[in-house]
Design a protein around this motif. Structure first.
Motif, PDB file in Angstrom:
ATOM      1  N   GLY A  61      -1.052  26.138 -80.665  1.00 54.46           N
ATOM      2  CA  GLY A  61      -1.424  25.459 -79.426  1.00 54.46           C
ATOM      3  C   GLY A  61      -1.084  26.278 -78.201  1.00 54.46           C
ATOM      4  O   GLY A  61      -1.850  26.331 -77.236  1.00 54.46           O
ATOM      5  N   PHE A  62       0.068  26.929 -78.221  1.00 55.40           N
ATOM      6  CA  PHE A  62       0.439  27.800 -77.109  1.00 55.40           C
ATOM      7  C   PHE A  62      -0.520  28.993 -77.016  1.00 55.40           C
ATOM      8  O   PHE A  62      -0.917  29.392 -75.934  1.00 55.40           O
ATOM      9  CB  PHE A  62       1.874  28.303 -77.273  1.00 55.40           C
TER      10      PHE A  62
ATOM     11  N   GLY B 135      -3.889  20.880 -82.037  1.00 55.34           N
ATOM     12  CA  GLY B 135      -4.199  19.596 -82.666  1.00 55.34           C
ATOM     13  C   GLY B 135      -4.936  19.770 -83.983  1.00 55.34           C
ATOM     14  O   GLY B 135      -4.677  19.051 -84.952  1.00 55.34           O
ATOM     15  N   ALA B 136      -5.852  20.731 -84.028  1.00 58.44           N
ATOM     16  CA  ALA B 136      -6.585  20.997 -85.270  1.00 58.44           C
ATOM     17  C   ALA B 136      -5.635  21.448 -86.376  1.00 58.44           C
ATOM     18  O   ALA B 136      -5.781  21.039 -87.531  1.00 58.44           O
ATOM     19  CB  ALA B 136      -7.656  22.056 -85.025  1.00 58.44           C
TER      20      ALA B 136
ATOM     21  N   VAL C 113       2.478  18.224 -80.091  1.00 53.00           N
ATOM     22  CA  VAL C 113       1.796  19.507 -79.910  1.00 53.00           C
ATOM     23  C   VAL C 113       0.779  19.493 -78.769  1.00 53.00           C
ATOM     24  O   VAL C 113       0.757  20.420 -77.945  1.00 53.00           O
ATOM     25  CB  VAL C 113       1.124  19.943 -81.233  1.00 53.00           C
ATOM     26  N   VAL C 114      -0.057  18.486 -78.698  1.00 56.23           N
ATOM     27  CA  VAL C 114      -1.156  18.501 -77.717  1.00 56.23           C
ATOM     28  C   VAL C 114      -0.649  18.498 -76.273  1.00 56.23           C
ATOM     29  O   VAL C 114      -1.067  19.339 -75.478  1.00 56.23           O
ATOM     30  CB  VAL C 114      -2.169  17.367 -78.005  1.00 56.23           C
ATOM     31  N   PRO C 115       0.266  17.582 -75.880  1.00 58.22           N
ATOM     32  CA  PRO C 115       0.738  17.642 -74.484  1.00 58.22           C
ATOM     33  C   PRO C 115       1.473  18.944 -74.159  1.00 58.22           C
ATOM     34  O   PRO C 115       1.295  19.521 -73.087  1.00 58.22           O
ATOM     35  CB  PRO C 115       1.690  16.450 -74.354  1.00 58.22           C
ATOM     36  N   ALA C 116       2.306  19.419 -75.103  1.00 61.62           N
ATOM     37  CA  ALA C 116       3.054  20.655 -74.868  1.00 61.62           C
ATOM     38  C   ALA C 116       2.111  21.835 -74.668  1.00 61.62           C
ATOM     39  O   ALA C 116       2.274  22.633 -73.741  1.00 61.62           O
ATOM     40  CB  ALA C 116       4.010  20.930 -76.034  1.00 61.62           C
TER      41      ALA C 116
ATOM     42  N   ILE D 199       8.901  25.122 -71.724  1.00 66.81           N
ATOM     43  CA  ILE D 199      10.009  24.176 -71.892  1.00 66.81           C
ATOM     44  C   ILE D 199       9.607  22.788 -71.417  1.00 66.81           C
ATOM     45  O   ILE D 199       9.839  21.785 -72.109  1.00 66.81           O
ATOM     46  CB  ILE D 199      11.270  24.687 -71.162  1.00 66.81           C
ATOM     47  N   ILE D 200       8.991  22.716 -70.236  1.00 69.23           N
ATOM     48  CA  ILE D 200       8.546  21.421 -69.715  1.00 69.23           C
ATOM     49  C   ILE D 200       7.549  20.780 -70.680  1.00 69.23           C
ATOM     50  O   ILE D 200       7.638  19.582 -70.982  1.00 69.23           O
ATOM     51  CB  ILE D 200       7.927  21.564 -68.305  1.00 69.23           C
ATOM     52  N   GLY D 201       6.610  21.577 -71.173  1.00 70.08           N
ATOM     53  CA  GLY D 201       5.621  21.056 -72.116  1.00 70.08           C
ATOM     54  C   GLY D 201       6.265  20.505 -73.376  1.00 70.08           C
ATOM     55  O   GLY D 201       5.889  19.420 -73.849  1.00 70.08           O
TER      56      GLY D 201
END
Length: 195
Positions: free
Chosen positions: A51-52, A60-61, A94-97, A111-113
């Motif tokens: 994701g990053f 997400g996948a 995972v998705v929001p981060a 870190i915030i994510g």
């Protein structure tokens, strides 16, 4: 490298992350004796790294594909309720981060994510368990039992999982972002250093 080759390269790397995540799912263990079905594994680490590197859709996948692939290999012992729980909680982390990190790549946003993802995971994990997963599994709990499950089980379990996954991802991502993913993590950029 043309777009077609880049896409193939990206798909190969995402497939590799899915495979690593599936292997990591086999190394799960309970951490709260009172609720032995709550088991920690580190399969969200490859999903968060993907994701990053490639964005929240890729992350997400990876979460969804790792669960489906393990289901195809091993089957289910929970009538797919455990697998659905894994997808819900994994996507919530995972998705929001990945979304937050990919808007402005830096150590700080990573870190915030991960903190925001951990909070979303906590909240969605509670809501999904109380209103859907437990009833779907046929587990009826009295209000006092349900409160104990949330406070003594879900909150520490999801919090510890988010913390462990976040720390491992943070330590590994900088090392593999350029070498493997061919993306800049921006973790070395001095203007993005955490004060």
């Amino acid at each position: 490298m043309n777009n077609s080759n880049k896409n193939v390269n990206k798909m190969i790397k995402i497939s590799l992350l899915v495979a690593i995540a599936v292997v990591l799912m086999y190394f799960d263990f309970p951490i709260i004796p009172l609720f032995p079905w709550l088991k920690i594994d580190l399969s969200e680490v490859p999903a968060l790294m993907g994701g990053f590197a490639y964005g929240p859709v890729a992350g997400g996948a990876i979460v969804i594909l790792k669960v489906l692939l393990r289901f195809l290999i091993k089957g289910t012992e929970t009538g797919f309720i455990g697998e659905l729980a894994n997808i819900i909680v994994g996507l919530a982390l995972v998705v929001p981060a990945a979304w937050i990190y990919n808007r402005n790549k830096s150590k700080k946003t990573a870190i915030i994510g991960m903190i925001i993802g951990g909070i979303v995971m906590e909240l969605l994990g509670i809501v999904a368990n109380v209103y859907f997963l437990l009833p779907a599994y046929g587990m009826q709990m009295a209000p006092a039992e349900l409160s104990q499950y949330v406070i003594v089980g879900l909150l520490p379990f999801n919090g510890l999982k988010a913390l462990i996954v976040g720390i491992i991802t943070y330590l590994l991502y900088k090392k593999v972002s350029v070498a493997i993913f061919k993306v800049d993590s921006k973790f070395n950029d001095s203007k993005n250093q955490i004060a």
